[in-house]
Design a protein around this motif. Structure first.
Motif, PDB file in Angstrom:
ATOM      1  N   ASP A 112       0.833  -1.195   0.000  1.00 29.90           N
ATOM      2  CA  ASP A 112       0.000   0.000   0.000  1.00 29.90           C
ATOM      3  C   ASP A 112       0.875   1.256   0.000  1.00 29.90           C
ATOM      4  N   ARG A 113       0.372   2.278  -0.678  1.00 28.46           N
ATOM      5  CA  ARG A 113       1.018   3.584  -0.819  1.00 28.46           C
ATOM      6  C   ARG A 113       2.230   3.555  -1.751  1.00 28.46           C
ATOM      7  N   ALA A 114       2.394   2.476  -2.477  1.00 31.21           N
ATOM      8  CA  ALA A 114       3.400   2.473  -3.540  1.00 31.21           C
ATOM      9  C   ALA A 114       2.892   3.353  -4.677  1.00 31.21           C
ATOM     10  N   ILE A 115       3.824   4.044  -5.351  1.00 32.63           N
ATOM     11  CA  ILE A 115       3.457   4.938  -6.452  1.00 32.63           C
ATOM     12  C   ILE A 115       4.357   4.649  -7.652  1.00 32.63           C
ATOM     13  N   LEU A 116       3.747   4.435  -8.810  1.00 29.59           N
ATOM     14  CA  LEU A 116       4.462   4.292 -10.072  1.00 29.59           C
ATOM     15  C   LEU A 116       4.274   5.572 -10.872  1.00 29.59           C
ATOM     16  N   ILE A 117       5.370   6.100 -11.407  1.00 29.22           N
ATOM     17  CA  ILE A 117       5.377   7.405 -12.082  1.00 29.22           C
ATOM     18  C   ILE A 117       5.907   7.204 -13.497  1.00 29.22           C
ATOM     19  N   LYS A 118       5.122   7.551 -14.494  1.00 26.48           N
ATOM     20  CA  LYS A 118       5.514   7.341 -15.886  1.00 26.48           C
ATOM     21  C   LYS A 118       5.376   8.642 -16.660  1.00 26.48           C
ATOM     22  N   ASN A 119       6.501   9.153 -17.158  1.00 25.34           N
ATOM     23  CA  ASN A 119       6.548  10.419 -17.893  1.00 25.34           C
ATOM     24  C   ASN A 119       6.721  10.149 -19.384  1.00 25.34           C
ATOM     25  N   PHE A 120       5.923  10.820 -20.213  1.00 23.04           N
ATOM     26  CA  PHE A 120       5.967  10.670 -21.665  1.00 23.04           C
ATOM     27  C   PHE A 120       6.529  11.965 -22.263  1.00 23.04           C
ATOM     28  N   TYR A 121       7.561  11.844 -23.109  1.00 22.25           N
ATOM     29  CA  TYR A 121       8.168  13.048 -23.678  1.00 22.25           C
ATOM     30  C   TYR A 121       8.715  12.785 -25.076  1.00 22.25           C
ATOM     31  N   TYR A 122       8.976  13.871 -25.797  1.00 19.72           N
ATOM     32  CA  TYR A 122       9.534  13.803 -27.145  1.00 19.72           C
ATOM     33  C   TYR A 122      10.774  14.692 -27.221  1.00 19.72           C
ATOM     34  N   PRO A 123      11.944  14.125 -27.514  1.00 16.41           N
ATOM     35  CA  PRO A 123      13.088  14.981 -27.823  1.00 16.41           C
ATOM     36  C   PRO A 123      12.810  15.775 -29.096  1.00 16.41           C
ATOM     37  N   ALA A 124      13.320  16.982 -29.155  1.00 17.15           N
ATOM     38  CA  ALA A 124      13.147  17.766 -30.373  1.00 17.15           C
ATOM     39  C   ALA A 124      13.836  17.094 -31.553  1.00 17.15           C
ATOM     40  N   THR A 138       2.309  12.982 -17.539  1.00 14.92           N
ATOM     41  CA  THR A 138       2.803  12.085 -16.499  1.00 14.92           C
ATOM     42  C   THR A 138       1.617  11.311 -15.949  1.00 14.92           C
ATOM     43  N   ARG A 139       1.757   9.995 -15.900  1.00 12.28           N
ATOM     44  CA  ARG A 139       0.691   9.152 -15.369  1.00 12.28           C
ATOM     45  C   ARG A 139       1.149   8.528 -14.053  1.00 12.28           C
ATOM     46  N   LEU A 140       0.298   8.577 -13.067  1.00 10.47           N
ATOM     47  CA  LEU A 140       0.584   7.966 -11.780  1.00 10.47           C
ATOM     48  C   LEU A 140      -0.344   6.779 -11.558  1.00 10.47           C
ATOM     49  N   LEU A 141       0.210   5.714 -11.015  1.00  7.05           N
ATOM     50  CA  LEU A 141      -0.580   4.617 -10.474  1.00  7.05           C
ATOM     51  C   LEU A 141      -0.272   4.561  -8.982  1.00  7.05           C
ATOM     52  N   VAL A 142      -1.295   4.702  -8.171  1.00  3.82           N
ATOM     53  CA  VAL A 142      -1.134   4.772  -6.721  1.00  3.82           C
ATOM     54  C   VAL A 142      -1.948   3.658  -6.077  1.00  3.82           C
ATOM     55  N   LYS A 143      -1.307   2.894  -5.192  1.00  2.00           N
ATOM     56  CA  LYS A 143      -2.022   1.815  -4.504  1.00  2.00           C
ATOM     57  C   LYS A 143      -2.479   2.297  -3.135  1.00  2.00           C
ATOM     58  N   SER A 145      -5.193   1.224   0.032  1.00  4.38           N
ATOM     59  CA  SER A 145      -6.103   0.230   0.624  1.00  4.38           C
ATOM     60  C   SER A 145      -6.281  -0.974  -0.297  1.00  4.38           C
ATOM     61  N   GLY A 146      -5.185  -1.394  -0.898  1.00  2.48           N
ATOM     62  CA  GLY A 146      -5.199  -2.579  -1.739  1.00  2.48           C
ATOM     63  C   GLY A 146      -5.719  -2.367  -3.144  1.00  2.48           C
ATOM     64  N   VAL A 147      -6.058  -1.123  -3.500  1.00  5.90           N
ATOM     65  CA  VAL A 147      -6.646  -0.824  -4.812  1.00  5.90           C
ATOM     66  C   VAL A 147      -5.759   0.175  -5.559  1.00  5.90           C
ATOM     67  N   TRP A 148      -5.482  -0.108  -6.835  1.00 10.04           N
ATOM     68  CA  TRP A 148      -4.713   0.814  -7.657  1.00 10.04           C
ATOM     69  C   TRP A 148      -5.633   1.887  -8.244  1.00 10.04           C
ATOM     70  N   LYS A 149      -5.152   3.124  -8.235  1.00  3.90           N
ATOM     71  CA  LYS A 149      -5.889   4.240  -8.818  1.00  3.90           C
ATOM     72  C   LYS A 149      -4.984   4.994  -9.788  1.00  3.90           C
ATOM     73  N   ALA A 150      -5.570   5.441 -10.902  1.00  5.08           N
ATOM     74  CA  ALA A 150      -4.819   6.116 -11.956  1.00  5.08           C
ATOM     75  C   ALA A 150      -5.068   7.619 -11.915  1.00  5.08           C
ATOM     76  N   TYR A 151      -3.975   8.397 -11.966  1.00  8.12           N
ATOM     77  CA  TYR A 151      -4.065   9.860 -11.946  1.00  8.12           C
ATOM     78  C   TYR A 151      -3.218  10.433 -13.082  1.00  8.12           C
ATOM     79  N   PRO A 152      -3.826  10.955 -14.156  1.00  8.87           N
ATOM     80  CA  PRO A 152      -3.071  11.532 -15.278  1.00  8.87           C
ATOM     81  C   PRO A 152      -2.822  13.040 -15.095  1.00  8.87           C
ATOM     82  N   TYR A 153      -1.642  13.498 -15.521  1.00  9.69           N
ATOM     83  CA  TYR A 153      -1.262  14.908 -15.413  1.00  9.69           C
ATOM     84  C   TYR A 153      -0.761  15.419 -16.766  1.00  9.69           C
TER      85      TYR A 153
END
Length: 372
Positions: A112-124, A138-143, A145-153
């Motif tokens: 619980d409370r683990a966070i996966l952070i994924k950043n998407f980018y393009y070099p010029a 940037t997309r976050l996956l946050v666990k 109470s045993g449930v994963w939740k997705a948060y896009p930025y």
């Protein structure tokens, strides 16, 4: 006397102005907030701005990880319209991920409370991948109470901040490829609910990339090159034994010069298709199972007619027609951006030419007489 008072007021105002400028300089809007994930209040999630999480230090767009925010990279990567990606993981002190060696296709079991952070980018310029770049999302996956939740930025045009955005967006992006040709697309940032389309196992939202079979290879950390699983265990992020890890066949990159054509093709299909086409995925009823561990060539699609593909089958009979790389449903669907034909259905608006070439070569190498 009055003139002296006025002079001192002017001096005070000038001093305050200089102090204000200095304070503003110290807290540039491009700098990550002075916080750390360990101090976060998870009941307040999702936060409005990416900087509020404290994943990165210094200028936010430099993506310099804070203490215990660990970079990682899967061996075989998911194609997302040629976007580059930087991935990080954070877990609370004293917690670890685990895994079952008997289930190599399962993602790590994160605390619980683990966070996966994924950043998407393009070099010029793709020939200078560490040069100027544009971070798109940037997309976050946050666990919790045993449930994963997705948060896009979504990152702003100034590249100083990313704001929480649940509705998705189409974003024009452009770059110069390694051949010097200018490329442009309308990048499709998915909405929050679309995350479930790929990140689902047994109807439960789950991570895709962090698996032992994907992480068992070296990574160039800031302090040197080290096997990722070794680094995770050293940091306390993974509980595992060398014996258990050795029982899992590692996956390989699309362009790995030391890997066989079969290993590269099967790894590519696993990460780009296997998250749905596996016994626990949304496409399990199709009978097409593309996870790396599947042993039955029929379930790979060899001489298998689709259950219900509609126009997605085109003029072809089999998902994989051995020896016929350009006359197979699999490559037909990979080589399309038509909404009723393309596979994967989400996550791209362009064709992965190198992926199509790899799978075409692999199918051409298959001998039909071996599968009759």
């Amino acid at each position: 006397m009055l003139s002296v008072i006025r002079r001192r007021k002017v001096q005070l105002l000038v001093l305050l102005a200089f102090v204000g400028i200095a304070v503003q300089a110290c807290f540039s809007p491009n700098q990550a907030a002075e916080t750390h994930p360990s101090a976060l209040d998870f009941s307040q999630f999702p936060l409005k701005k990416l900087s509020e999480y404290g994943f990165f230090k210094g200028d936010l767009n430099a993506l310099q990880p804070n203490d215990r925010v660990l970079a990682y990279e899967p061996a075989a990567t998911l194609f997302t319209d040629y976007a580059f990606k930087q991935r990080f993981v954070w877990m609370p002190e004293g917690t670890s991920a685990t895994f079952e060696a008997s289930q190599p296709d399962e993602p790590l079991n994160f605390p619980d409370r683990a966070i996966l952070i994924k950043n998407f980018y393009y070099p010029a310029d793709f020939s200078k991948p560490t040069g100027q770049r544009r971070i798109v999302e940037t997309r976050l996956l946050v666990k919790q109470s045993g449930v994963w939740k997705a948060y896009p930025y979504r990152w702003n045009d100034e590249q100083t901040e990313a704001d929480y955005k649940v509705t998705g967006q189409t974003i024009p992006v452009g770059w110069k490829d390694t051949k010097g040709q200018l490329q442009s697309i309308r990048y499709a940032m998915p909405n929050k609910n679309q995350c479930k389309s790929c990140h689902t196992r047994n109807d439960i939202l789950m991570p895709i990339g962090p698996k032992v079979k994907q992480l068992n290879h070296p990574y160039a950390y800031a302090d040197g090159i080290e096997n990722q699983l070794s680094r995770w265990m050293k940091m306390g992020y993974l509980k595992a034994t060398p014996e258990a890890i050795a029982n899992v066949t590692p996956m390989v990159a699309l362009n790995d010069p030391n890997a066989s054509l079969d290993a590269r093709a099967r790894s590519y299909l696993d990460v780009n298709c296997g998250h749905c086409h596996n016994p626990k995925g949304p496409a399990s009823t199709s009978g097409l199972l593309l996870n790396y561990e599947e042993k039955d060539p029929f379930h790979w699609g060899i001489l298998k007619s689709p259950v219900a593909a509609g126009i997605g089958a085109g003029p072809y009979k089999f998902d994989i027609n051995p020896g016929q790389g350009t006359a197979s449903i699999m490559t037909f669907r990979m080589n399309s951006v038509h909404p009723g034909i393309m596979m994967p259905e989400l996550g791209r608006v362009s064709i992965h030419q190198e992926g199509v070439e790899l799978i075409t070569r692999w199918i051409n190498s298959l001998k039909k007489e071996q599968y009759r």
